[in-house]
Design an enzyme around this catalytic site. Structure first.
Site, PDB file in Angstrom:
ATOM      1  N   ASN A  10      -6.396   2.744  -4.924  1.00  0.00           N
ATOM      2  CA  ASN A  10      -6.426   1.578  -4.039  1.00  0.00           C
ATOM      3  C   ASN A  10      -6.987   2.061  -2.702  1.00  0.00           C
ATOM      4  O   ASN A  10      -6.279   2.660  -1.912  1.00  0.00           O
ATOM      5  CB  ASN A  10      -4.996   1.023  -3.873  1.00  0.00           C
ATOM      6  CG  ASN A  10      -4.943  -0.120  -2.872  1.00  0.00           C
ATOM      7  OD1 ASN A  10      -5.980  -0.639  -2.459  1.00  0.00           O
ATOM      8  ND2 ASN A  10      -3.728  -0.499  -2.487  1.00  0.00           N
ATOM      9  N   TRP A  11      -8.271   1.780  -2.498  1.00  0.00           N
ATOM     10  CA  TRP A  11      -8.933   2.303  -1.287  1.00  0.00           C
ATOM     11  C   TRP A  11      -8.593   1.499  -0.035  1.00  0.00           C
ATOM     12  O   TRP A  11      -8.972   1.883   1.076  1.00  0.00           O
ATOM     13  CB  TRP A  11     -10.451   2.342  -1.500  1.00  0.00           C
ATOM     14  CG  TRP A  11     -10.910   3.488  -2.363  1.00  0.00           C
ATOM     15  CD1 TRP A  11     -10.145   4.549  -2.797  1.00  0.00           C
ATOM     16  CD2 TRP A  11     -12.230   3.708  -2.885  1.00  0.00           C
ATOM     17  NE1 TRP A  11     -10.915   5.396  -3.564  1.00  0.00           N
ATOM     18  CE2 TRP A  11     -12.191   4.915  -3.620  1.00  0.00           C
ATOM     19  CE3 TRP A  11     -13.431   3.009  -2.796  1.00  0.00           C
ATOM     20  CZ2 TRP A  11     -13.326   5.427  -4.277  1.00  0.00           C
ATOM     21  CZ3 TRP A  11     -14.563   3.522  -3.434  1.00  0.00           C
ATOM     22  CH2 TRP A  11     -14.503   4.725  -4.168  1.00  0.00           C
ATOM     23  N   LYS A  12      -7.940   0.369  -0.209  1.00  0.00           N
ATOM     24  CA  LYS A  12      -7.576  -0.480   0.944  1.00  0.00           C
ATOM     25  C   LYS A  12      -8.815  -0.736   1.815  1.00  0.00           C
ATOM     26  O   LYS A  12      -9.918  -0.838   1.291  1.00  0.00           O
ATOM     27  CB  LYS A  12      -6.423   0.158   1.724  1.00  0.00           C
ATOM     28  CG  LYS A  12      -5.243   0.512   0.794  1.00  0.00           C
ATOM     29  CD  LYS A  12      -3.989   0.882   1.512  1.00  0.00           C
ATOM     30  CE  LYS A  12      -2.899   1.225   0.490  1.00  0.00           C
ATOM     31  NZ  LYS A  12      -1.611   1.507   1.085  1.00  0.00           N
ATOM     32  N   HIS A  97       0.163  -6.865  -3.471  1.00  0.00           N
ATOM     33  CA  HIS A  97       0.433  -5.597  -2.788  1.00  0.00           C
ATOM     34  C   HIS A  97       1.342  -5.854  -1.585  1.00  0.00           C
ATOM     35  O   HIS A  97       1.243  -6.898  -0.943  1.00  0.00           O
ATOM     36  CB  HIS A  97      -0.882  -4.945  -2.347  1.00  0.00           C
ATOM     37  CG  HIS A  97      -0.680  -3.558  -1.827  1.00  0.00           C
ATOM     38  ND1 HIS A  97      -0.273  -3.307  -0.544  1.00  0.00           N
ATOM     39  CD2 HIS A  97      -0.774  -2.356  -2.448  1.00  0.00           C
ATOM     40  CE1 HIS A  97      -0.139  -1.986  -0.391  1.00  0.00           C
ATOM     41  NE2 HIS A  97      -0.444  -1.397  -1.520  1.00  0.00           N
ATOM     42  N   GLU A  99       1.217  -4.877   1.339  1.00  0.00           N
ATOM     43  CA  GLU A  99       0.490  -5.219   2.577  1.00  0.00           C
ATOM     44  C   GLU A  99       0.047  -6.680   2.563  1.00  0.00           C
ATOM     45  O   GLU A  99       0.018  -7.341   3.607  1.00  0.00           O
ATOM     46  CB  GLU A  99      -0.696  -4.257   2.766  1.00  0.00           C
ATOM     47  CG  GLU A  99      -0.220  -2.875   3.215  1.00  0.00           C
ATOM     48  CD  GLU A  99      -1.025  -1.706   2.673  1.00  0.00           C
ATOM     49  OE1 GLU A  99      -2.187  -1.886   2.302  1.00  0.00           O
ATOM     50  OE2 GLU A  99      -0.454  -0.593   2.596  1.00  0.00           O
ATOM     51  N   GLU A 169       6.109  -0.173  -6.248  1.00  0.00           N
ATOM     52  CA  GLU A 169       5.786   0.540  -5.012  1.00  0.00           C
ATOM     53  C   GLU A 169       6.866   0.270  -3.963  1.00  0.00           C
ATOM     54  O   GLU A 169       6.833  -0.770  -3.292  1.00  0.00           O
ATOM     55  CB  GLU A 169       4.437   0.069  -4.465  1.00  0.00           C
ATOM     56  CG  GLU A 169       3.276   0.317  -5.393  1.00  0.00           C
ATOM     57  CD  GLU A 169       1.955   0.384  -4.639  1.00  0.00           C
ATOM     58  OE1 GLU A 169       1.325   1.445  -4.688  1.00  0.00           O
ATOM     59  OE2 GLU A 169       1.580  -0.600  -3.970  1.00  0.00           O
ATOM     60  N   GLY A 175       2.292   4.971   2.224  1.00  0.00           N
ATOM     61  CA  GLY A 175       1.601   5.480   3.401  1.00  0.00           C
ATOM     62  C   GLY A 175       2.503   6.232   4.368  1.00  0.00           C
ATOM     63  O   GLY A 175       2.111   6.512   5.499  1.00  0.00           O
ATOM     64  N   SER A 215       2.818   7.225  -1.671  1.00  0.00           N
ATOM     65  CA  SER A 215       2.646   8.627  -1.305  1.00  0.00           C
ATOM     66  C   SER A 215       2.517   9.564  -2.509  1.00  0.00           C
ATOM     67  O   SER A 215       3.039  10.682  -2.492  1.00  0.00           O
ATOM     68  CB  SER A 215       3.768   9.084  -0.364  1.00  0.00           C
ATOM     69  OG  SER A 215       3.743   8.328   0.849  1.00  0.00           O
ATOM     70  N   GLY A 236      -2.938   5.292  -2.864  1.00  0.00           N
ATOM     71  CA  GLY A 236      -3.653   4.889  -1.659  1.00  0.00           C
ATOM     72  C   GLY A 236      -4.326   6.089  -1.015  1.00  0.00           C
ATOM     73  O   GLY A 236      -5.413   6.525  -1.433  1.00  0.00           O
ATOM     74  N   GLY A 237      -3.683   6.662  -0.003  1.00  0.00           N
ATOM     75  CA  GLY A 237      -4.272   7.730   0.814  1.00  0.00           C
ATOM     76  C   GLY A 237      -4.924   8.853   0.024  1.00  0.00           C
ATOM     77  O   GLY A 237      -6.068   9.241   0.307  1.00  0.00           O
TER      78      GLY A 237
END
Ligand code: PGA
Length: 255
Positions: A10-12, A97, A99, A169, A175, A215, A236-237
């Site tokens: 998930n590159w956001k 998600h 976010e 999640e 994150g 994470s 993500g990250g």
């Protein structure tokens, strides 16, 4: 029941189209053939056409969106429809998600509409659920996850569940660098599976893939994937670096 692991990036709101190409060129060579896991990349909408050009139909990687509208077309400024995603060979769409829930006010009712719109268009939803730290510490973990699952999956049929992936999640792990322990993730995901058994039936719960997200890094992926009810990751990250994402995918192949 053996479930194929599914590892998704998930590159956001990261990676321009040229950055996406610079990632994918070498990455697609690393995993050029069908692998023992499903590999999914979710770029921003603007980078998706470039990614779609690079991801050929027999590539080991599938394309995902990070969101979509539940509306088919029309006066919805800034939105993207299922048909638009399908035209560039999108296979998955991340929905709900945390976010989207917390920053853009998406609730289970709207997420449910998106799930139905995706399934009707032959897109596979990666449905995200998860609790905040206050909810976990306040003893509401199970009720929060049950409400999210019941609301987001309302009126989804048993047949359609074959195309649905759940991403658990915990909001406090996204994150933050704080990962759920393998025990916490396993216990919670076993609970999620038990809720799916109640909403649908035992066989549906046993067949549904449940990812862990929050994470995930090369250093903790192998431990997490070794657990019974963890069938992959939403990353993500650590998915922004091709090397670290490749290591996480490899952990998924081994697990
Ligand atoms: P993270 O994000 O890996 O950076 O914690 C996961 C996600 O939000 O999907």
């Amino acid at each position: 029941m053996s479930r194929k692991n599914i590892i998704a990036a998930n590159w956001k709101m990261n990676m321009t189209p040229s950055e996406a190409a610079a990632f994918l060129d070498p990455f697609l060579n690393t995993f050029s053939e069908a692998t023992a896991v499903d590999i999914v990349i979710a770029p921003s909408f603007i980078a998706m056409p470039k990614a779609s050009e690079l991801i050929t139909p027999n590539s080991a990687v599938a394309l995902s969106a990070q969101n979509m509208s539940h509306e088919a077309s029309g006066a919805f400024t800034g939105e993207t429809s299922a048909a638009m995603l399908k035209e560039i060979n999108t296979e998955y769409v991340i929905l709900g998600h945390s976010e989207r829930r917390s920053l853009y006010g998406e609730d289970d009712a709207v997420i449910n509409k998106k799930v139905h719109a995706a399934l009707s268009a032959d897109l596979k939803p990666i449905l995200c659920i998860g609790e905040s730290l206050e909810e976990r510490e306040g003893g509401q973990l199970e009720s929060v996850l049950t409400t999210q699952l019941e609301g987001s999956l309302a009126d989804v049929t048993i047949e359609q569940m074959g195309d649905v992936v759940i991403a658990y999640e915990p909001v406090w792990a996204i994150g933050t660098g704080v990962t759920a322990t393998p025990e916490q993730a396993q216990d919670t995901q076993a609970f999620v599976r038990s809720v799916l058994a109640k909403i649908f039936r035992e066989e549906v719960a046993a067949a549904t893939r449940i990812q862990y997200g929050g994470s995930v890094k090369p250093g903790n992926a192998a431990d997490l994937i070794g657990r019974e009810d963890i069938d992959g990751f939403l990353v993500g990250g650590a998915s922004l670096d091709p090397q670290s994402f490749a290591e996480i995918v490899s952990a998924g192949i081994g697990g």
